[in-house]
Write a protein that holds these residues in place. Sequence first.
Motif, short mmCIF file in Angstrom:
data_model
loop_
_atom_site.label_atom_id
_atom_site.label_comp_id
_atom_site.label_asym_id
_atom_site.label_seq_id
_atom_site.Cartn_x
_atom_site.Cartn_y
_atom_site.Cartn_z
N LYS A 156 23.64 49.84 -86.14
CA LYS A 156 22.27 49.14 -86.51
C LYS A 156 21.31 49.94 -85.74
O LYS A 156 21.51 50.42 -84.66
CB LYS A 156 22.40 47.92 -85.53
N ALA A 157 20.16 50.41 -86.54
CA ALA A 157 18.91 51.13 -86.08
C ALA A 157 18.41 50.42 -85.26
O ALA A 157 18.12 49.15 -84.85
CB ALA A 157 18.08 51.41 -87.30
N GLY A 158 17.73 51.32 -83.99
CA GLY A 158 16.92 50.95 -83.20
C GLY A 158 15.42 51.30 -82.97
O GLY A 158 15.10 51.97 -83.95
N ILE A 159 14.73 50.94 -82.14
CA ILE A 159 13.38 51.55 -81.94
C ILE A 159 13.33 52.28 -80.65
O ILE A 159 13.88 51.96 -79.53
CB ILE A 159 12.38 50.13 -81.63
N GLY A 160 12.67 53.47 -80.53
CA GLY A 160 12.49 54.15 -79.63
C GLY A 160 13.57 55.25 -79.53
O GLY A 160 14.26 55.61 -80.55
N LYS A 161 13.90 56.16 -78.54
CA LYS A 161 14.56 57.24 -78.48
C LYS A 161 15.29 57.39 -77.03
O LYS A 161 14.71 57.06 -75.98
CB LYS A 161 13.84 58.63 -78.78
N ASN A 162 16.52 57.66 -77.02
CA ASN A 162 17.24 58.10 -75.96
C ASN A 162 17.24 56.89 -74.88
O ASN A 162 17.85 55.78 -75.37
CB ASN A 162 16.95 59.37 -75.13
N ALA A 163 16.81 57.12 -73.79
CA ALA A 163 16.94 56.01 -72.77
C ALA A 163 16.09 54.44 -73.17
O ALA A 163 16.08 53.52 -72.64
CB ALA A 163 16.25 56.27 -71.35
N ASP A 164 14.94 54.97 -74.10
CA ASP A 164 14.01 53.88 -74.36
C ASP A 164 14.51 53.40 -75.70
O ASP A 164 14.12 52.40 -76.14
CB ASP A 164 12.82 54.58 -74.70
N LEU A 165 15.73 53.56 -76.17
CA LEU A 165 16.10 53.07 -77.51
C LEU A 165 16.49 51.38 -77.21
O LEU A 165 17.29 51.23 -76.48
CB LEU A 165 17.55 53.66 -77.95
N GLN A 166 16.11 50.84 -78.45
CA GLN A 166 16.25 49.21 -78.15
C GLN A 166 16.58 48.77 -79.51
O GLN A 166 16.04 49.28 -80.52
CB GLN A 166 14.89 48.44 -77.61
N ILE A 167 17.46 47.62 -79.71
CA ILE A 167 17.91 47.08 -80.75
C ILE A 167 17.01 45.86 -81.05
O ILE A 167 16.91 45.24 -80.19
CB ILE A 167 19.07 46.74 -81.04
N ASN A 168 15.97 45.62 -82.15
CA ASN A 168 15.25 44.55 -82.30
C ASN A 168 15.17 44.18 -83.44
O ASN A 168 14.30 44.76 -84.45
CB ASN A 168 13.93 44.85 -81.63
N GLU A 169 15.78 43.27 -84.08
CA GLU A 169 15.84 42.74 -85.31
C GLU A 169 14.75 42.15 -85.94
O GLU A 169 14.49 42.10 -87.02
CB GLU A 169 17.16 41.92 -85.56
N ALA A 170 13.86 41.73 -85.21
CA ALA A 170 12.53 41.10 -85.22
C ALA A 170 11.65 42.23 -85.70
O ALA A 170 10.52 42.06 -86.35
CB ALA A 170 11.98 40.54 -84.08
N ILE A 171 11.82 43.39 -85.23
CA ILE A 171 10.90 44.52 -85.89
C ILE A 171 11.63 45.44 -86.99
O ILE A 171 10.94 45.75 -87.92
CB ILE A 171 10.83 45.53 -84.35
N ARG A 172 12.91 45.63 -87.12
CA ARG A 172 13.65 46.65 -87.84
C ARG A 172 14.86 45.94 -88.27
O ARG A 172 15.65 45.56 -87.18
CB ARG A 172 13.72 47.87 -87.67
N GLY A 173 15.31 45.70 -89.46
CA GLY A 173 16.97 45.28 -89.59
C GLY A 173 17.90 46.42 -90.60
O GLY A 173 18.80 45.75 -91.09
N ASP A 174 17.55 47.48 -90.47
CA ASP A 174 18.36 48.35 -91.34
C ASP A 174 19.61 49.00 -90.28
O ASP A 174 19.56 48.86 -89.18
CB ASP A 174 17.44 49.66 -91.83
#
Length: 200
Positions: free
Chosen positions: A47-65
């Motif tokens: 599941k793709a996330g938002i941010g990088k490294n320590a800031d990486l988060q999974i948020n399906e309300a923003i992206r679903g790829d």
Amino acid sequence: MNELFDSVADGLVDKSYAIIDNFLTTDEVAQILTLPHFNQHEQLFKKAGIGKNADLQINEAIRGDYILWLDKNTAPPAAMVYLNRLNELIQHLNRSLFLSMKDYEVHMTVYPVGTYYKRHLDQFKKDDHRKLSVICYLNTNWKEEEGGQLRIYTDHDSFDVLPVAGRLVCFRSDVLEHEVLPATRQRLSLTGWILDQQIM
């Protein structure tokens, strides 16, 4: 192929983006689609996330790829055709635009039906090495009513790009915000970035 590369360079200079059809041929797209990866994306992709490294988060309300990174040393031959062409494009842009791009990163991307990616900028706030975004679509016989457009925002307006097989979209990662609209069928691409540093 040099004519296609010239068109990318011209578009980047004139508009900060370029849209090029037939960057991959019909046969080359078909070969990539025979790879088992896309058919098994729920098992092989993350599941793709938002941010990088320590800031990486999974948020399906923003992206679903879902994504699967390609390693240029171990990628299957069908995908390597694209990676080699992308490397040729980088060398051409370096020569023609006097850039100093050093490397690239690419992942296979699957957007399941109904998923999207909200408006965003590709360059990270804490890491500015992504200079150019490059997306090559793998969706055969795509129709406008199926959705899934890439919406690019310029200073004055926005426009949509259909995810047609073989089409390359290249744009400045630090300038153009964009989003992926939901589609009524699965949407496939090779998505990546051209970098000003070598990946270690």
